[in-house]
Design an enzyme around this catalytic site. Structure first.
Site, PDB file in Angstrom:
ATOM      1  N   THR A 273      34.259  39.920  26.305  1.00 16.81           N
ATOM      2  CA  THR A 273      33.976  38.509  26.045  1.00 16.81           C
ATOM      3  C   THR A 273      33.097  38.390  24.805  1.00 16.81           C
ATOM      4  OG1 THR A 273      34.167  37.878  28.372  1.00 16.81           O
ATOM      5  CG2 THR A 273      32.918  36.400  26.953  1.00 16.81           C
ATOM      6  N   PHE A 275      30.468  36.088  22.679  1.00 18.59           N
ATOM      7  CA  PHE A 275      29.466  35.042  22.857  1.00 18.59           C
ATOM      8  C   PHE A 275      28.937  34.623  21.487  1.00 18.59           C
ATOM      9  CE2 PHE A 275      29.570  37.714  26.554  1.00 18.59           C
ATOM     10  CZ  PHE A 275      29.437  36.859  27.639  1.00 18.59           C
TER      11      PHE A 275
END
Length: 373
Positions: A273, A275
């Protein structure tokens, strides 16, 4: 022969050499301690100079920290790998920065989420992390000045873009000043009250449930999959339920004192992921940068071609293009675009100038260092 050369040939080391090796380690520890203290004193002097010249001075400099970490990784000769060495220096830098002015970082909570893990990876354990209940609350906390920076998820390699983050950027006045890419490992967790042979409910964030779909189909096909606001919330919930399990990461497992029944159950081994770090200020060039923009184009044939053509002509590498419906109703769609380079680079500046002439609206969300760790 110098002390540091005494034991270069590992094949010749015997148990009789251990006292000398331990003495050498003690000497090195003393030298490391002295050098870290000297670095901390230098950081305090930098802070004093900044404060004397500008009481509102910015102490955290994303481009400077990225340059330092890249330099450390380039100089590293092992045996620790480059990322491990950079993480050690990240913590030293974090502690030194806390001497100047502790950094307050808002993140998508509660405690134990992957977003908190990303925040600590980027700012170090000396940062003060503030959990927020929703992505728009992270933005508001930073806009109000209650936090210096915020950390929000923007895309997952398996499930794609986080739409609420992109939508919030449309109205926010904040800048993107950094990015973190976090390798995501999901574990099936239980509490000490759980009857493992009777698990009939599994809690997790909707994206985590989706990222572990195949594993769940194979191992818990009849268990109810209950989506909740975060993996950390899932971990908290099962503490009081004997028939439930949670899917979450290492930080949540540690925070809520849970046991791993199965590790790394994500369907794709490369699951990660990305960010974004948000703040108030533009970030200067770090020599390896990325820029994010949002563009509204007029509704006419060839609009997307007109938008992307300048990037191709100036040989600027696009790393992401996303389309979102316009929330204002004025334009049908807006485009979120990430590309290599800094807005102050001459080629990038030329492209942005061309797009300004072609677009109905252009907003530069920020230029920032490519994630180092």
């Amino acid at each position: 022969m110098a002390d540091h050369d005494m034991f270069d040939n590992n094949a010749s080391i015997t148990p009789a050499d251990l006292p000398a090796l331990r003495e050498r380690i003690d000497t090195l520890d003393s030298e490391i301690l002295k050098l870290i203290s000297e670095r901390a004193h230098c950081a305090q002097q930098v802070a004093q100079v900044k404060t004397d010249s500008d009481p509102q001075a910015t102490f955290y400099r994303p481009e400077r920290e990225a340059q330092v970490l890249r330099r450390i990784m380039a100089l590293n000769k092992g045996p620790l790998d480059d990322e491990e060495m950079a993480r050690l220096f990240r913590e030293i830098m974090s502690a030194c920065l806390a001497l100047e002015r502790p950094v307050k970082v808002a993140y998508l909570g509660p405690e134990g989420t992957f977003t908190q893990q990303a925040a600590l990876k980027h700012f170090g354990d000396s940062a003060v992390s503030l959990p927020m209940a929703a992505i728009d609350e992270v933005f508001r906390e930073v806009e109000a000045g209650a936090a210096h920076f915020g950390v929000v998820p923007v895309e997952n390699s398996t499930e794609g873009i986080v739409n609420s983050t992109l939508d919030t950027f449309m109205d926010a006045s904040l800048r993107i000043c950094g990015e973190v890419v976090l390798r995501i490992h999901h574990h099936l967790l239980v509490s000490n009250n759980t009857r493992r042979d009777k698990v009939s409910r599994i809690y997790s964030h909707p994206q985590s449930l989706a990222q572990c779909r195949k594993w769940l189909d194979a191992h818990y096909p009849n268990a109810e999959r209950v989506p909740v606001s975060s993996n950390a919330e899932a971990a908290r919930l099962i503490k009081s339920e004997w028939h439930s399990a949670a899917i979450a990461g290492d930080m949540a497992a540690k925070r809520y004192e849970l046991e791993k029944v199965a590790e790394k159950i994500e369907d794709r081994p490369d699951n990660s992921t990305r960010f974004l770090i948000i703040g108030h200020h533009d970030t200067p060039i770090s020599e390896d940068d990325k820029t994010s923009i949002v563009v509204a184009m007029r509704n006419q044939p060839g609009a997307l071609h007109d938008l992307l053509e300048p990037f191709h002509r100036h040989k600027i590498d696009l790393t992401r293009v996303e389309t979102r419906p316009s929330r204002t109703g004025v334009w049908n769609y807006v485009f979120f675009i990430d590309f290599k380079g800094h807005r102050d680079d001459p080629q990038v500046a030329a492209v942005l100038e061309e797009i300004t002439l072609r677009a109905a609206e252009l907003k530069v969300l920020g230029s920032y260092p490519v994630g180092v760790l």
